[in-house]
Write an enzyme that holds these catalytic residues in place. Structure first.
Site, PDB file in Angstrom:
ATOM      1  N   CYS A  50       0.854  -1.186   0.000  1.00  9.97           N
ATOM      2  CA  CYS A  50       0.000   0.000   0.000  1.00  9.97           C
ATOM      3  C   CYS A  50       0.891   1.237   0.000  1.00  9.97           C
ATOM      4  O   CYS A  50       1.804   1.353   0.828  1.00  9.97           O
ATOM      5  CB  CYS A  50      -0.869  -0.008   1.247  1.00  9.97           C
ATOM      6  SG  CYS A  50      -1.822   1.510   1.469  1.00  9.97           S
ATOM      7  N   CYS A  53       0.331   3.184   3.577  1.00 10.77           N
ATOM      8  CA  CYS A  53       0.827   2.742   4.885  1.00 10.77           C
ATOM      9  C   CYS A  53       1.887   1.656   4.812  1.00 10.77           C
ATOM     10  O   CYS A  53       2.441   1.260   5.833  1.00 10.77           O
ATOM     11  CB  CYS A  53      -0.339   2.251   5.741  1.00 10.77           C
ATOM     12  SG  CYS A  53      -1.000   0.663   5.199  1.00 10.77           S
ATOM     13  N   CYS A  68      -6.972  -4.436 -18.953  1.00 11.18           N
ATOM     14  CA  CYS A  68      -7.920  -3.372 -18.594  1.00 11.18           C
ATOM     15  C   CYS A  68      -7.246  -2.016 -18.413  1.00 11.18           C
ATOM     16  O   CYS A  68      -7.916  -1.006 -18.286  1.00 11.18           O
ATOM     17  CB  CYS A  68      -8.708  -3.748 -17.332  1.00 11.18           C
ATOM     18  SG  CYS A  68      -7.773  -3.654 -15.796  1.00 11.18           S
ATOM     19  N   CYS A  98      -7.364  -0.774   1.462  1.00 10.44           N
ATOM     20  CA  CYS A  98      -6.356  -1.340   2.356  1.00 10.44           C
ATOM     21  C   CYS A  98      -6.991  -1.553   3.732  1.00 10.44           C
ATOM     22  O   CYS A  98      -7.590  -0.631   4.291  1.00 10.44           O
ATOM     23  CB  CYS A  98      -5.176  -0.375   2.456  1.00 10.44           C
ATOM     24  SG  CYS A  98      -3.951  -0.862   3.696  1.00 10.44           S
ATOM     25  N   CYS A 101      -5.045   0.953   6.488  1.00 11.09           N
ATOM     26  CA  CYS A 101      -5.205   2.415   6.521  1.00 11.09           C
ATOM     27  C   CYS A 101      -6.507   2.883   5.883  1.00 11.09           C
ATOM     28  O   CYS A 101      -6.796   4.079   5.907  1.00 11.09           O
ATOM     29  CB  CYS A 101      -4.019   3.110   5.854  1.00 11.09           C
ATOM     30  SG  CYS A 101      -3.979   2.972   4.056  1.00 11.09           S
ATOM     31  N   HIS A 104      -8.288   3.853  -0.462  1.00 11.71           N
ATOM     32  CA  HIS A 104      -8.949   3.261  -1.637  1.00 11.71           C
ATOM     33  C   HIS A 104      -7.893   2.763  -2.622  1.00 11.71           C
ATOM     34  O   HIS A 104      -6.963   3.484  -2.977  1.00 11.71           O
ATOM     35  CB  HIS A 104      -9.833   4.313  -2.309  1.00 11.71           C
ATOM     36  CG  HIS A 104     -10.392   3.863  -3.623  1.00 11.71           C
ATOM     37  ND1 HIS A 104     -11.325   2.860  -3.721  1.00 11.71           N
ATOM     38  CD2 HIS A 104     -10.134   4.265  -4.886  1.00 11.71           C
ATOM     39  CE1 HIS A 104     -11.625   2.676  -4.998  1.00 11.71           C
ATOM     40  NE2 HIS A 104     -10.914   3.521  -5.734  1.00 11.71           N
ATOM     41  N   HIS A 107     -11.100  -1.583  -7.551  1.00 13.67           N
ATOM     42  CA  HIS A 107     -12.321  -2.382  -7.475  1.00 13.67           C
ATOM     43  C   HIS A 107     -11.993  -3.839  -7.773  1.00 13.67           C
ATOM     44  O   HIS A 107     -10.957  -4.141  -8.356  1.00 13.67           O
ATOM     45  CB  HIS A 107     -13.363  -1.866  -8.468  1.00 13.67           C
ATOM     46  CG  HIS A 107     -13.880  -0.504  -8.116  1.00 13.67           C
ATOM     47  ND1 HIS A 107     -13.226   0.651  -8.474  1.00 13.67           N
ATOM     48  CD2 HIS A 107     -14.980  -0.126  -7.403  1.00 13.67           C
ATOM     49  CE1 HIS A 107     -13.913   1.698  -8.001  1.00 13.67           C
ATOM     50  NE2 HIS A 107     -14.973   1.261  -7.352  1.00 13.67           N
ATOM     51  N   ASP A 111     -14.466 -11.474 -12.917  1.00 18.18           N
ATOM     52  CA  ASP A 111     -14.145 -11.951 -14.264  1.00 18.18           C
ATOM     53  C   ASP A 111     -12.653 -12.260 -14.406  1.00 18.18           C
ATOM     54  O   ASP A 111     -12.086 -12.136 -15.489  1.00 18.18           O
ATOM     55  CB  ASP A 111     -14.586 -10.926 -15.315  1.00 18.18           C
ATOM     56  CG  ASP A 111     -13.946  -9.558 -15.097  1.00 18.18           C
ATOM     57  OD1 ASP A 111     -12.996  -9.450 -14.284  1.00 18.18           O
ATOM     58  OD2 ASP A 111     -14.374  -8.591 -15.737  1.00 18.18           O
ATOM     59  N   ARG A 119     -10.807 -10.473 -10.356  1.00 18.81           N
ATOM     60  CA  ARG A 119      -9.884  -9.482 -10.924  1.00 18.81           C
ATOM     61  C   ARG A 119      -9.832  -8.273 -10.003  1.00 18.81           C
ATOM     62  O   ARG A 119     -10.751  -7.472  -9.964  1.00 18.81           O
ATOM     63  CB  ARG A 119     -10.340  -9.049 -12.321  1.00 18.81           C
ATOM     64  CG  ARG A 119      -9.577  -7.833 -12.860  1.00 18.81           C
ATOM     65  CD  ARG A 119      -9.870  -7.570 -14.327  1.00 18.81           C
ATOM     66  NE  ARG A 119     -11.287  -7.362 -14.574  1.00 18.81           N
ATOM     67  CZ  ARG A 119     -11.871  -6.160 -14.761  1.00 18.81           C
ATOM     68  NH1 ARG A 119     -11.129  -5.052 -14.731  1.00 18.81           N
ATOM     69  NH2 ARG A 119     -13.159  -6.073 -14.980  1.00 18.81           N
ATOM     70  N   CYS A 121      -8.666  -4.977  -9.729  1.00 23.06           N
ATOM     71  CA  CYS A 121      -8.244  -3.947 -10.682  1.00 23.06           C
ATOM     72  C   CYS A 121      -7.780  -2.747  -9.860  1.00 23.06           C
ATOM     73  O   CYS A 121      -8.602  -2.010  -9.314  1.00 23.06           O
ATOM     74  CB  CYS A 121      -9.454  -3.610 -11.550  1.00 23.06           C
ATOM     75  SG  CYS A 121      -9.115  -2.443 -12.842  1.00 23.06           S
TER      76      CYS A 121
HETATM   77 FE    FE Z   1      -2.680   1.064   3.592  1.00 24.11          FE
END
Ligand code: FE
Length: 134
Positions: A50, A53, A68, A98, A101, A104, A107, A111, A119, A121
């Site tokens: 991440c 963090c 993608c 995560c 922390c 974001h 998603h 598939d 997946r 992504c």
């Molecule tokens: Fe994090």
């Protein structure tokens, strides 16, 4: 989505630690432009963490080329990520963050390839890559 994460920081604190692009994705639920992450082409053995963090999120062995435009994985490390339902942009998607922390990451879609069929992504800007030293 982030109120239960063990690491809690104010936007002001996050802004000091993150680049503007990282802040936008991790803390404001942003999305990087498709095909722009250098991590799309990352094929070395190693660990994806991440960018917020440093938590260990994905092993290189679970990365695959989904086409993608974002780094894609078929599995996250145990307990490393959490999900929530995202109904923004006139779609219902499963948001991934995560677990440590609350940042974001992207998603997850049903598939992906075997063995999980998932997946993940991910926004490359939300990740850092640590190659295995040989
Ligand atoms: Fe994090």
């Amino acid at each position: 989505m982030t109120d239960k994460a063990p690491i809690q920081k104010s936007d002001e604190e996050w802004r000091k630690e993150l680049t503007p692009e990282q802040f936008h994705v991790l803390r404001q639920h942003g999305t990087e432009r498709a095909g722009t992450s250098p991590l799309n082409a990352e094929k070395r053995e190693g660990l994806f963490r991440c960018a917020g963090c440093g938590a260990e999120l994905f092993d290189s062995g679970t990365k695959y080329e989904s086409g993608c435009g974002w780094p894609s994985f078929f599995e996250a490390k145990d307990g490393a990520v959490g999900t929530s339902i995202d109904k923004s942009h006139f779609m219902t998607r499963t948001e991934v963050h995560c677990a440590k922390c609350g940042g974001h990451l992207g998603h997850v879609f049903p598939d992906g390839p075997r063995p999980t069929g998932m997946r993940f992504c991910m926004n490359g800007v939300a990740l850092t890559f640590e190659p295995v030293s040989k």
